[in-house]
Design a protein around this motif. Structure first.
Motif, short mmCIF file in Angstrom:
data_model
loop_
_atom_site.label_atom_id
_atom_site.label_comp_id
_atom_site.label_asym_id
_atom_site.label_seq_id
_atom_site.Cartn_x
_atom_site.Cartn_y
_atom_site.Cartn_z
N LEU A 103 -51.13 26.07 -2.72
CA LEU A 103 -49.79 25.96 -3.30
C LEU A 103 -48.95 25.06 -2.40
N ASN A 104 -48.09 24.25 -3.02
CA ASN A 104 -47.23 23.38 -2.24
C ASN A 104 -46.16 24.23 -1.54
N PRO A 105 -46.17 24.24 -0.20
CA PRO A 105 -45.26 25.16 0.52
C PRO A 105 -43.79 24.85 0.27
N ALA A 106 -43.49 23.63 -0.17
CA ALA A 106 -42.08 23.24 -0.34
C ALA A 106 -41.58 23.49 -1.76
N MET A 107 -42.46 23.94 -2.66
CA MET A 107 -42.04 24.13 -4.05
C MET A 107 -42.02 25.61 -4.41
N ARG A 108 -41.00 26.00 -5.17
CA ARG A 108 -40.94 27.37 -5.64
C ARG A 108 -42.05 27.60 -6.66
N ILE A 109 -42.45 28.89 -6.81
CA ILE A 109 -43.53 29.22 -7.73
C ILE A 109 -43.20 28.72 -9.14
N GLY A 110 -41.93 28.93 -9.55
CA GLY A 110 -41.51 28.49 -10.88
C GLY A 110 -41.66 26.99 -11.05
N ALA A 111 -41.29 26.24 -10.01
CA ALA A 111 -41.36 24.78 -10.10
C ALA A 111 -42.81 24.32 -10.24
N GLN A 112 -43.71 25.02 -9.54
CA GLN A 112 -45.12 24.61 -9.62
C GLN A 112 -45.70 24.92 -10.99
N LEU A 113 -45.35 26.10 -11.51
CA LEU A 113 -45.84 26.46 -12.84
C LEU A 113 -45.28 25.49 -13.88
N ARG A 114 -43.98 25.17 -13.70
CA ARG A 114 -43.34 24.26 -14.63
C ARG A 114 -44.02 22.89 -14.61
N GLU A 115 -44.32 22.42 -13.38
CA GLU A 115 -44.98 21.12 -13.27
C GLU A 115 -46.36 21.15 -13.94
N ALA A 116 -47.10 22.23 -13.68
CA ALA A 116 -48.44 22.34 -14.27
C ALA A 116 -48.35 22.35 -15.80
N LYS A 152 -44.79 31.08 0.80
CA LYS A 152 -44.83 31.87 2.04
C LYS A 152 -44.40 33.32 1.80
N ASP A 153 -43.71 33.57 0.67
CA ASP A 153 -43.27 34.94 0.37
C ASP A 153 -44.34 35.75 -0.36
N LEU A 154 -45.52 35.16 -0.56
CA LEU A 154 -46.57 35.86 -1.31
C LEU A 154 -47.67 36.36 -0.39
N SER A 155 -48.33 37.43 -0.79
CA SER A 155 -49.54 37.85 -0.08
C SER A 155 -50.69 36.97 -0.57
N VAL A 156 -51.81 37.01 0.15
CA VAL A 156 -52.95 36.18 -0.23
C VAL A 156 -53.40 36.52 -1.65
N GLY A 157 -53.44 37.81 -1.95
CA GLY A 157 -53.89 38.24 -3.28
C GLY A 157 -52.96 37.74 -4.37
N MET A 158 -51.64 37.82 -4.10
CA MET A 158 -50.68 37.33 -5.09
C MET A 158 -50.81 35.83 -5.28
N ALA A 159 -50.98 35.12 -4.15
CA ALA A 159 -51.11 33.66 -4.23
C ALA A 159 -52.34 33.30 -5.06
N GLN A 160 -53.43 34.05 -4.86
CA GLN A 160 -54.65 33.78 -5.64
C GLN A 160 -54.39 34.01 -7.12
N ARG A 161 -53.59 35.04 -7.44
CA ARG A 161 -53.25 35.30 -8.85
C ARG A 161 -52.38 34.18 -9.42
N VAL A 162 -51.45 33.67 -8.59
CA VAL A 162 -50.61 32.56 -9.07
C VAL A 162 -51.50 31.36 -9.40
N LEU A 163 -52.46 31.12 -8.51
CA LEU A 163 -53.37 29.99 -8.72
C LEU A 163 -54.15 30.16 -10.03
N ILE A 164 -54.57 31.41 -10.29
CA ILE A 164 -55.33 31.67 -11.51
C ILE A 164 -54.41 31.55 -12.73
N ALA A 165 -53.16 32.03 -12.58
CA ALA A 165 -52.20 31.89 -13.68
C ALA A 165 -52.00 30.42 -14.01
N MET A 166 -51.86 29.57 -12.98
CA MET A 166 -51.70 28.14 -13.22
C MET A 166 -52.93 27.57 -13.90
#
Lengths: 265, 268
Positions: A103-116, A152-166
């Motif tokens: 995940l891009n450390p400088a982008m909010r989760i919403g911004a990354q999902l929106r871009e995708a 940086k506010d996510l746990s590894v497991g949450m980050a992995q879920r975000v990646l899968i959601a994307m």
């Protein structure tokens, strides 16, 4: 060489790295629509190279890919980059190994999902509703507070879920996951495996599950291909691999698994 | 160190205010010639005395500083913009583009700056109108000064190409421009800002060197360089030490910039 009917992906590739020689040698891999295929092999066997080659993400300056990768009848290796790009993330999605480093450390989760969402659908659609549905599918909250979080506010497991959601945002036909559970503890690992199973059932997404962990692959996959020194040495249904391993390397892999036998009293 | 940095910031702000308000602070026009008062010492009327043709040194210094303080950062911005574009393209696309950029960067970094600038400036008419000479001088500085920035950017981009977030963004379908602009360029900000703060004092000094040689900004518009040209009459320094004021101020400003820049690491 044309794809047979009933095949989503058929890859026959060799990959050479500059200065390192052949990494994949005449590798032959098939994935049927809706199928979950496991690709098991130890570190250095060429697993990640295969994933990057299938996604067209290998640096052409350092790696030469030969052969053909047929996806829905089109050879990805001869596809112009522009057309390949429109497939990436939309029809073939990729979940990288290290979620927090992806995940891009400088982008909010919403911004990354929106871009995708917007790279494929433009600004017209309702990205928030779609992103919310994808987050819900991976059991993550879909509220604005979550969209505003940074990686940086996510746990590894949450980050992995975000990646899968994307990855499932556009309901791809094929999802390539490169060691998606290797950085997770066993409980989170089990949850993620369950998630893949659920997404496969709900969307009919075929999954290429790349791992060094044979038991995880066995619990998730319909078929398992064993990769050794750049070649697939054996492909079989998951139970069969365990019950009747044919190739010596597969036998060694299975013998190397830890066993739990009660210690003699 | 903190006190020193505060002092340096105060010096820069003070000089900037003086330069910005040059018209208000200086009582005389920078080009007005008071022939009856030529070569006078400091007085209430002429704070730093007058030059050979009776122009107020104080007014010329403030206006000259204004030109330099506006143009050096502008040239530095232009230089890092050129450097960023060339470095991004070379680092990302690689191939012949990277090789060509590499050669150009090596060439520009190995140029003897002063002589290269002298030659280029000599190609332009010496009696060019004032504002054209200002633009030409600082465009030349930017045209020569982009190379170090380009080299740093090229190296960081080449390293970033394989980084997780970039690979991930490509995997979900980001195109080249989006990747360069939204995912790579923001990561270059610290590198570029460091380059900027290194270039500003370098450009101030280089303009001063050119000015001393009579090749910078042309009269009657004052600049730090062409005011310093007066110091070529060094035999006059003992009897009129106030003509050293522009040189002293240049040392003070460039020194303050360096103090502030080297302190930046401690803040971040």
């Amino acid at each position: 060489m044309t794809a047979e009917s009933g095949e989503l992906l058929r890859a026959r590739v060799s990959v050479d790295y500059e200065g390192r020689g052949a990494v994949l040698r005449d590798l032959d891999l098939r994935v049927a629509p809706g199928e979950i295929v496991g690709l098991a092999g130890q570190s250095g066997s060429g697993k990640s190279t295969l994933a990057l080659a299938l996604m067209g993400l290998l640096d052409p300056r350092r790696a030469a890919v030969r052969g053909a990768i047929h996806f829905r009848g089109r050879d990805l290796l001869t596809l112009p980059e522009r057309e390949f790009r429109s497939l990436r993330g939309k029809e073939i999605a990729f979940v990288l190994q290290s979620a927090l480093a992806s995940l891009n450390p400088a982008m909010r989760i919403g911004a990354q999902l929106r871009e995708a969402w917007e790279v494929h659908r433009g600004r017209g659609g309702d990205w928030k509703a779609e992103a919310g549905a994808a987050l819900e599918a991976v059991s993550l909250p879909r509220d604005d507070a979550f969209f505003r979080r940074f990686p940086k506010d996510l746990s590894v497991g949450m980050a992995q879920r975000v990646l899968i959601a994307m990855a499932v945002l556009h309901r791809p036909a094929l999802l390539i996951a490169d060691e998606p559970t290797s950085a997770l503890d066993v409980i989170t690992q089990a949850e993620i495996l369950k998630l893949f199973r659920g997404l496969n059932a709900a969307y009919g997404t075929a999954v290429l599950f790349i791992t060094h962990d044979l038991p995880s692959a066995a619990s998730l996959c319909h078929r398992i291909a064993v990769l050794h020194e750049g070649r697939i040495v054996e492909t079989a249904a998951a139970p069969e691999i365990f019950e009747r391993p044919r190739h010596p390397y597969t036998k060694r892999l299975i013998e190397a698994l830890p066993r739990w036998e009660p210690a003699p009293a | 160190m903190k006190a020193l940095r505060t002092a340096a910031a105060a010096v820069l702000i003070g000089v900037a205010v003086l330069a910005a308000g040059a018209d208000a602070f200086a009582r005389h026009d920078y080009a007005a010639q008071f022939r009856d008062h030529a070569n006078e010492g400091p007085s209430r009327r002429f704070l730093l005395g007058t030059d050979d043709v009776g122009r107020d040194r104080f007014s010329r210094l403030l206006h000259g500083v204004r030109v330099s303080l506006l143009c050096a950062p502008a040239a530095a911005l232009l230089a890092i913009a050129i450097g960023a574009v060339i470095g991004l393209a070379a680092g990302y696309f690689g191939g012949w583009l990277d090789r060509a950029a590499g050669i150009a960067i090596d060439l520009f970094l190995s140029l003897p700056w002063l002589f290269a600038l002298l030659m280029l400036r000599a190609l332009l008419p010496l009696d060019a109108a004032g504002w054209i000479s200002i633009a030409a001088t600082f465009l030349l500085l930017a045209g020569v000064g982009w190379a170090s920035g380009a080299r740093v950017v090229r190296a960081s981009v080449a390293g970033m190409r394989e980084a997780g977030p970039i690979l991930h963004a490509r995997a979900y379908g980001c195109g080249t421009w989006r990747l360069l602009w939204f995912h790579m360029a923001p990561n270059l900000r610290p590198v570029l800002s460091a380059q900027f703060w290194v270039l500003v004092p370098v450009f101030l000094l280089t303009e001063a060197n050119l000015g001393v040689l009579g090749l910078g900004v042309t009269e009657p518009i004052p600049s730090w360089g062409n005011i310093l040209a007066e110091l070529q009459n060094y035999h006059r320094i003992p009897e009129s030490p106030w003509i050293l004021a522009p040189a002293a101020l240049l040392v003070l400003v460039v020194g303050s910039l360096h103090f502030l820049v080297s302190g930046r690491g401690a803040w971040e």
